[in-house]
Design a protein around this motif. Sequence first.
Motif, short mmCIF file in Angstrom:
data_model
loop_
_atom_site.label_atom_id
_atom_site.label_comp_id
_atom_site.label_asym_id
_atom_site.label_seq_id
_atom_site.Cartn_x
_atom_site.Cartn_y
_atom_site.Cartn_z
N ILE A 197 -4.93 4.06 -1.95
CA ILE A 197 -5.23 5.44 -1.58
C ILE A 197 -6.75 5.64 -1.58
N LYS B 275 -9.68 8.20 3.20
CA LYS B 275 -9.18 8.13 4.57
C LYS B 275 -7.71 8.50 4.69
N ASN B 276 -6.94 8.37 3.60
CA ASN B 276 -5.51 8.66 3.70
C ASN B 276 -4.98 9.62 2.63
N LYS C 264 0.84 -1.19 0.00
CA LYS C 264 0.00 0.00 0.00
C LYS C 264 0.88 1.25 0.00
N ALA D 241 -2.69 12.70 3.46
CA ALA D 241 -1.27 12.51 3.75
C ALA D 241 -0.41 12.76 2.52
N ILE E 112 0.48 4.10 1.34
CA ILE E 112 0.64 4.78 2.63
C ILE E 112 1.80 4.19 3.41
#
Length: 235
Positions: free
Chosen positions: A179, A182-183, A152, A186, A154
């Motif tokens: 992605i 929720k992320n 992933k 970032a 992240i």
Amino acid sequence: MILEICANSYQSAKNAQTAGAKRIELCSELSIGGTTPSYGLITKVIHELDIETFVLIRPRSGNFYYTDAEFEIIKKDIQICKDLGCHGIVSGLLNEDNTIDLKRTRELIELSKPLPFTFHRAFDVVPNTNTALEQLIDLGVERILTSGQQHKAINGLKTLKELNKQAKNRIIILSGSGISSKNAKAFKEAGFDEIHSSASKVIITETSNYFGNTPQTVSSVKEIKAILKVIADEV
């Protein structure tokens, strides 16, 4: 920040357009990492939708070292995409040791012109990302789709930021894999200009044959809109 949606069907492509995504990467068989979509699917998307459409050119699942016959298939598929009016090509070739196949990748880039060329996630198995990045810049690749060599993106964010710093605006680092709304923030905060997401939801359909319950994934209008809100700093 540009959101590219990995669209695995006409409905996914249509949903991406409806939700307001900038671009799609059109492909088939997401569950095995994506393969080249059919002629019929490419034609329908290009003729009936207005969204910018890049097409994944990958003749099969598995590794990224291709036989001469497979290489000819890749080249033929790129030419078909150009003839149909696609907006970009997504592909990539490696040697048996997973280093970049410079000679044949250069040939694909030249064949793709004037369309922009994205080097896909074959990059995530190269032994040295720093060397590979410089090689792809020298070849004239426009962007690299990568998760930072993690399952992933992240989890690969540290590597992705290092690659983005090394790139120095000479090539686009397109972060992708897992992605979501929720992320996504970032990646916005880390300074990336583009992100890649399937924004998928799973549809379970009851079947009366031996396949049993067959899951289907489709890019979700709701999730795409949610990602767009996040990267526009509206939430």
